[in-house]
Structures are given as C-alpha cells and as structure tokens.
Design a protein around this motif. Structure first.
Motif, mmCIF file in Angstrom:
data_model
loop_
_atom_site.group_PDB
_atom_site.id
_atom_site.type_symbol
_atom_site.label_atom_id
_atom_site.label_comp_id
_atom_site.label_asym_id
_atom_site.label_seq_id
_atom_site.Cartn_x
_atom_site.Cartn_y
_atom_site.Cartn_z
ATOM 1 N N GLU A 59 0.820 -1.211 0.000
ATOM 2 C CA GLU A 59 0.000 0.000 0.000
ATOM 3 C C GLU A 59 0.850 1.256 0.000
ATOM 4 O OE1 GLU A 59 -2.803 -0.109 3.176
ATOM 5 O OE2 GLU A 59 -4.259 -1.158 1.936
ATOM 6 N N TYR A 88 4.834 -1.374 3.316
ATOM 7 C CA TYR A 88 3.736 -1.574 4.261
ATOM 8 C C TYR A 88 2.547 -2.166 3.511
ATOM 9 C CZ TYR A 88 6.619 1.641 6.915
ATOM 10 O OH TYR A 88 7.686 2.232 7.550
ATOM 11 N N SER A 90 -1.570 -3.978 3.566
ATOM 12 C CA SER A 90 -2.880 -3.676 4.152
ATOM 13 C C SER A 90 -3.159 -4.473 5.418
ATOM 14 C CB SER A 90 -3.986 -3.929 3.126
ATOM 15 O OG SER A 90 -3.955 -5.287 2.718
ATOM 16 N N ASP A 91 -2.554 -5.652 5.576
ATOM 17 C CA ASP A 91 -2.794 -6.443 6.783
ATOM 18 C C ASP A 91 -1.905 -6.027 7.957
ATOM 19 O OD1 ASP A 91 -0.358 -7.354 5.919
ATOM 20 O OD2 ASP A 91 -0.928 -9.477 5.855
ATOM 21 N N GLY A 92 -1.137 -4.950 7.769
ATOM 22 C CA GLY A 92 -0.282 -4.447 8.848
ATOM 23 C C GLY A 92 1.136 -4.985 8.824
ATOM 24 N N SER A 93 1.422 -5.929 7.952
ATOM 25 C CA SER A 93 2.773 -6.481 7.891
ATOM 26 C C SER A 93 3.698 -5.555 7.100
ATOM 27 C CB SER A 93 2.751 -7.870 7.254
ATOM 28 O OG SER A 93 2.304 -7.774 5.915
ATOM 29 N N THR A 94 4.975 -5.741 7.314
ATOM 30 C CA THR A 94 5.975 -4.946 6.607
ATOM 31 C C THR A 94 7.013 -5.883 5.989
ATOM 32 O OG1 THR A 94 7.372 -4.697 8.563
ATOM 33 C CG2 THR A 94 5.722 -2.978 8.169
#
Length: 140
Positions: A59, A88, A90-94
């Motif tokens: 994203e 980054y 959408s599910d918060g992972s990087t």
C-alpha cells in the motif's frame, strides 16, 4: 522488390533476414547497454522497479538512504550509498528491501527495460522482408 520465382523470393528473404539479424543485434546491444543505463536518470524509476519486484501489492513504502560508505576494506577504495525501502501492506505487515536486493532489482531492471526497448524496435523489422520482397504477378 519484385522477383520472378518463389525460389528467388525466399533466397532474397533469407539474405534480408540474416542482414536484419545483424542489425537487430546492434540495436539490442545499444539499447541494453547504452539506453538502459540512461534510464537511471528518471526520478524514482529504480525505486518503483524494486518495490514492484519485491513488494507486489504494497500500500505504501518509505525510502531511507544512508551515508556514503566504503565498498571495500581498502581506505582508498570506492564509495557507495546505501538504500533501504520498507514496504507496508494492508494487513499491517511490513517487508524490508535491503541494499543488495535494491541494487540487483534496479540495475537488472533498467538493463531489462533497455533490452525490451530493443526488442520493440527489432521485432517489426523482421516482418519487412514479407512486405517488401514479393514475386512478380504473372499475367495469365
């Protein structure tokens, strides 16, 4: 060019294709090794290539450029800067693209784009013998 027999037409086309292969080799060489590296001047192109390759569907991204550091243990050796991109999702992972991955993606990417430009120029040339070298129409 209008020739009398089908045999003459195909011999002329084969000779034309051999010459076009030589010309296309030169075109591919120039576009890959001269135009390709010239693409480094396009702002953010190498960043976009690396993110597309290593973080599809990200994203957003953040770019951190480091200081110029020696690339060898020799104090008089060459220097290079470091780059790190954080992706980054959408599910918060990087995900982190480190300097080595960035270098491979950006260098390979611009050379690859240069090669594709050469193919786009060369492939239509291969159809020219079909269009230009023909058999004379016979009157019956």
């Amino acid at each position: 060019m209008k020739l009398n027999t089908s045999k003459e037409v195909w011999i002329a086309r084969i000779i034309a294709w051999v010459l076009l292969c030589l010309l296309s080799s030169g075109i591919l060489f120039v576009t890959t090794f001269m135009i390709g590296p010239g693409l480094f001047v396009i702002p953010n192109l190498t960043d976009k290539i690396a993110v597309t390759l290593y973080c599809p569907g990200a994203e957003s991204t953040s770019l951190q450029e480091g200081a110029s550091v020696p690339t060898t243990s020799d104090p008089n050796g060459t220097y290079g800067h470091t780059v790190e991109i954080t992706c980054y999702f959408s599910d918060g992972s990087t995900d982190i693209i480190d300097n080595g991955e960035y270098a491979i993606a950006s260098i390979g990417g611009v050379f690859g784009i240069g090669g594709l430009i050469g193919l786009v120029i060369s492939i239509p040339l291969m159809f020219l013998p079909f269009l230009l070298i023909r058999r004379k129409k016979t009157d019956i």
